[in-house]
Scaffold this motif. Structure first.
Motif, PDB file in Angstrom:
ATOM      1  N   THR A   1       0.786  -1.239   0.149  1.00 14.71           N
ATOM      2  CA  THR A   1      -0.144  -0.111  -0.010  1.00 14.71           C
ATOM      3  C   THR A   1       0.973   1.327  -0.004  1.00 14.71           C
ATOM      4  O   THR A   1       0.505   2.282  -0.606  1.00 14.71           O
ATOM      5  CB  THR A   1      -0.884   0.012   1.389  1.00 14.71           C
ATOM      6  N   VAL A   2       1.848   1.224   0.743  1.00 14.46           N
ATOM      7  CA  VAL A   2       2.737   2.431   0.887  1.00 14.46           C
ATOM      8  C   VAL A   2       3.543   2.397  -0.398  1.00 14.46           C
ATOM      9  O   VAL A   2       3.777   3.734  -0.970  1.00 14.46           O
ATOM     10  CB  VAL A   2       3.685   2.204   2.187  1.00 14.46           C
ATOM     11  N   ALA A   3       4.077   1.379  -0.705  1.00 15.78           N
ATOM     12  CA  ALA A   3       4.823   1.512  -2.018  1.00 15.78           C
ATOM     13  C   ALA A   3       3.834   1.914  -3.417  1.00 15.78           C
ATOM     14  O   ALA A   3       4.428   2.671  -4.020  1.00 15.78           O
ATOM     15  CB  ALA A   3       5.307   0.232  -2.253  1.00 15.78           C
ATOM     16  N   ARG A   4       2.742   1.543  -3.264  1.00  8.73           N
ATOM     17  CA  ARG A   4       1.953   1.767  -4.370  1.00  8.73           C
ATOM     18  C   ARG A   4       1.631   3.493  -4.430  1.00  8.73           C
ATOM     19  O   ARG A   4       1.637   4.075  -5.341  1.00  8.73           O
ATOM     20  CB  ARG A   4       0.473   1.140  -4.265  1.00  8.73           C
ATOM     21  N   GLU A   5       1.462   3.847  -3.086  1.00 15.19           N
ATOM     22  CA  GLU A   5       1.262   5.305  -3.121  1.00 15.19           C
ATOM     23  C   GLU A   5       2.399   6.206  -3.459  1.00 15.19           C
ATOM     24  O   GLU A   5       2.414   7.235  -4.207  1.00 15.19           O
ATOM     25  CB  GLU A   5       0.892   5.871  -1.646  1.00 15.19           C
ATOM     26  N   CYS A   6       3.745   5.490  -3.030  1.00 11.70           N
ATOM     27  CA  CYS A   6       4.814   6.210  -3.419  1.00 11.70           C
ATOM     28  C   CYS A   6       4.995   6.128  -5.034  1.00 11.70           C
ATOM     29  O   CYS A   6       5.532   6.874  -5.671  1.00 11.70           O
ATOM     30  CB  CYS A   6       6.066   5.505  -2.876  1.00 11.70           C
ATOM     31  N   ILE A   7       4.793   5.078  -5.441  1.00 14.76           N
ATOM     32  CA  ILE A   7       4.709   4.978  -7.243  1.00 14.76           C
ATOM     33  C   ILE A   7       3.727   5.966  -7.812  1.00 14.76           C
ATOM     34  O   ILE A   7       3.980   6.418  -8.814  1.00 14.76           O
ATOM     35  CB  ILE A   7       4.561   3.561  -7.598  1.00 14.76           C
ATOM     36  N   CYS A   8       2.556   6.023  -7.323  1.00 16.89           N
ATOM     37  CA  CYS A   8       1.575   6.840  -7.859  1.00 16.89           C
ATOM     38  C   CYS A   8       2.207   8.325  -7.868  1.00 16.89           C
ATOM     39  O   CYS A   8       1.703   9.111  -8.713  1.00 16.89           O
ATOM     40  CB  CYS A   8       0.351   6.954  -7.052  1.00 16.89           C
ATOM     41  N   ASP A   9       2.801   8.714  -6.542  1.00 17.66           N
ATOM     42  CA  ASP A   9       3.486   9.891  -6.639  1.00 17.66           C
ATOM     43  C   ASP A   9       4.476  10.123  -7.660  1.00 17.66           C
ATOM     44  O   ASP A   9       4.464  11.387  -8.245  1.00 17.66           O
ATOM     45  CB  ASP A   9       4.080  10.179  -5.380  1.00 17.66           C
ATOM     46  N   GLU A  10       5.035   9.379  -7.921  1.00 14.13           N
ATOM     47  CA  GLU A  10       6.244   9.408  -8.916  1.00 14.13           C
ATOM     48  C   GLU A  10       5.686   9.523 -10.497  1.00 14.13           C
ATOM     49  O   GLU A  10       6.016  10.289 -11.242  1.00 14.13           O
ATOM     50  CB  GLU A  10       7.191   8.322  -9.134  1.00 14.13           C
ATOM     51  N   PHE A  11       4.653   8.649 -10.485  1.00 12.10           N
ATOM     52  CA  PHE A  11       3.835   8.760 -12.005  1.00 12.10           C
ATOM     53  C   PHE A  11       3.385  10.172 -11.959  1.00 12.10           C
ATOM     54  O   PHE A  11       3.278  10.726 -13.019  1.00 12.10           O
ATOM     55  CB  PHE A  11       2.807   7.795 -12.042  1.00 12.10           C
ATOM     56  N   ARG A  12       2.676  10.790 -10.987  1.00  9.91           N
ATOM     57  CA  ARG A  12       2.024  12.186 -11.043  1.00  9.91           C
ATOM     58  C   ARG A  12       3.162  12.964 -11.241  1.00  9.91           C
ATOM     59  O   ARG A  12       3.006  14.168 -12.192  1.00  9.91           O
ATOM     60  CB  ARG A  12       1.449  12.357  -9.734  1.00  9.91           C
ATOM     61  N   PHE A  13       4.470  12.983 -10.765  1.00 13.97           N
ATOM     62  CA  PHE A  13       5.454  13.875 -11.090  1.00 13.97           C
ATOM     63  C   PHE A  13       6.059  13.864 -12.441  1.00 13.97           C
ATOM     64  O   PHE A  13       6.202  14.888 -12.877  1.00 13.97           O
ATOM     65  CB  PHE A  13       6.713  13.393  -9.944  1.00 13.97           C
ATOM     66  N   VAL A  14       6.231  12.630 -12.824  1.00 13.08           N
ATOM     67  CA  VAL A  14       6.563  12.462 -14.262  1.00 13.08           C
ATOM     68  C   VAL A  14       5.535  12.922 -15.399  1.00 13.08           C
ATOM     69  O   VAL A  14       6.151  13.708 -16.278  1.00 13.08           O
ATOM     70  CB  VAL A  14       6.747  11.011 -14.576  1.00 13.08           C
ATOM     71  N   ALA A  15       4.286  12.834 -14.938  1.00 11.88           N
ATOM     72  CA  ALA A  15       3.336  13.084 -15.938  1.00 11.88           C
ATOM     73  C   ALA A  15       3.186  14.534 -15.933  1.00 11.88           C
ATOM     74  O   ALA A  15       2.907  15.397 -17.041  1.00 11.88           O
ATOM     75  CB  ALA A  15       1.873  12.777 -15.542  1.00 11.88           C
ATOM     76  N   SER A  16       3.273  15.194 -14.893  1.00 12.18           N
ATOM     77  CA  SER A  16       3.322  16.769 -14.698  1.00 12.18           C
ATOM     78  C   SER A  16       4.680  17.391 -15.240  1.00 12.18           C
ATOM     79  O   SER A  16       4.483  18.398 -15.978  1.00 12.18           O
ATOM     80  CB  SER A  16       3.472  17.360 -13.313  1.00 12.18           C
ATOM     81  N   ALA A  17       5.795  16.703 -15.158  1.00 14.03           N
ATOM     82  CA  ALA A  17       7.063  17.406 -15.903  1.00 14.03           C
ATOM     83  C   ALA A  17       6.758  17.032 -17.413  1.00 14.03           C
ATOM     84  O   ALA A  17       7.395  18.007 -18.282  1.00 14.03           O
ATOM     85  CB  ALA A  17       8.165  16.075 -15.593  1.00 14.03           C
ATOM     86  N   TYR A  18       6.007  16.408 -17.976  1.00 16.52           N
ATOM     87  CA  TYR A  18       5.804  16.221 -19.330  1.00 16.52           C
ATOM     88  C   TYR A  18       4.353  17.133 -19.839  1.00 16.52           C
ATOM     89  O   TYR A  18       3.781  16.860 -20.892  1.00 16.52           O
ATOM     90  CB  TYR A  18       5.593  14.870 -19.845  1.00 16.52           C
ATOM     91  N   GLY A  19       3.864  17.926 -18.927  1.00 15.85           N
ATOM     92  CA  GLY A  19       2.769  18.773 -19.427  1.00 15.85           C
ATOM     93  C   GLY A  19       1.453  18.416 -18.919  1.00 15.85           C
ATOM     94  O   GLY A  19       0.580  18.992 -19.249  1.00 15.85           O
ATOM     95  N   PHE A  20       1.334  17.044 -18.317  1.00 12.72           N
ATOM     96  CA  PHE A  20       0.099  16.570 -18.118  1.00 12.72           C
ATOM     97  C   PHE A  20      -0.271  16.733 -16.651  1.00 12.72           C
ATOM     98  O   PHE A  20      -0.306  16.080 -15.743  1.00 12.72           O
ATOM     99  CB  PHE A  20       0.071  14.913 -18.407  1.00 12.72           C
ATOM    100  N   THR A  21      -0.396  18.178 -16.323  1.00  7.58           N
ATOM    101  CA  THR A  21      -0.605  18.638 -14.836  1.00  7.58           C
ATOM    102  C   THR A  21      -1.956  18.075 -14.365  1.00  7.58           C
ATOM    103  O   THR A  21      -1.872  18.111 -13.117  1.00  7.58           O
ATOM    104  CB  THR A  21      -0.496  20.081 -14.974  1.00  7.58           C
ATOM    105  N   GLU A  22      -2.822  17.754 -15.021  1.00  7.99           N
ATOM    106  CA  GLU A  22      -4.163  17.365 -14.598  1.00  7.99           C
ATOM    107  C   GLU A  22      -4.312  15.855 -14.643  1.00  7.99           C
ATOM    108  O   GLU A  22      -5.532  15.291 -14.409  1.00  7.99           O
ATOM    109  CB  GLU A  22      -5.321  17.962 -15.536  1.00  7.99           C
ATOM    110  N   ALA A  23      -3.166  15.119 -14.910  1.00  9.00           N
ATOM    111  CA  ALA A  23      -3.286  13.656 -14.864  1.00  9.00           C
ATOM    112  C   ALA A  23      -3.680  13.134 -13.374  1.00  9.00           C
ATOM    113  O   ALA A  23      -3.218  13.603 -12.655  1.00  9.00           O
ATOM    114  CB  ALA A  23      -1.780  12.964 -15.391  1.00  9.00           C
TER     115      ALA A  23
END
Length: 58
Positions: free
Chosen positions: A25-47
């Motif tokens: 559960t903790v790992a999943r949340e951390c991975i989701c945060d990383e996905f959010r960061f990468v998506a934001s870096a590529y301009g998908f701020t609402e992902a």
């Protein structure tokens, strides 16, 4: 985080597992945060990180 894990008692650990909680559960949340960061870096701020990781079998 390792301090928190190493300071738990066997009873606390078994209660944690019995409650259906897990490191996953903790790992999943951390991975989701990383996905959010990468998506934001590529301009998908609402992902939605949950949607980005929906295909994963946690």
């Amino acid at each position: 985080m390792s301090e928190a894990i190493s300071s738990t008692t066997p009873q606390e650990t078994s209660e944690f597992v019995a409650a259906g909680s897990g490191i996953e559960t903790v790992a999943r949340e951390c991975i989701c945060d990383e996905f959010r960061f990468v998506a934001s870096a590529y301009g998908f701020t609402e992902a939605d990180a949950e949607e980005l990781t929906a295909g994963r079998d946690w």
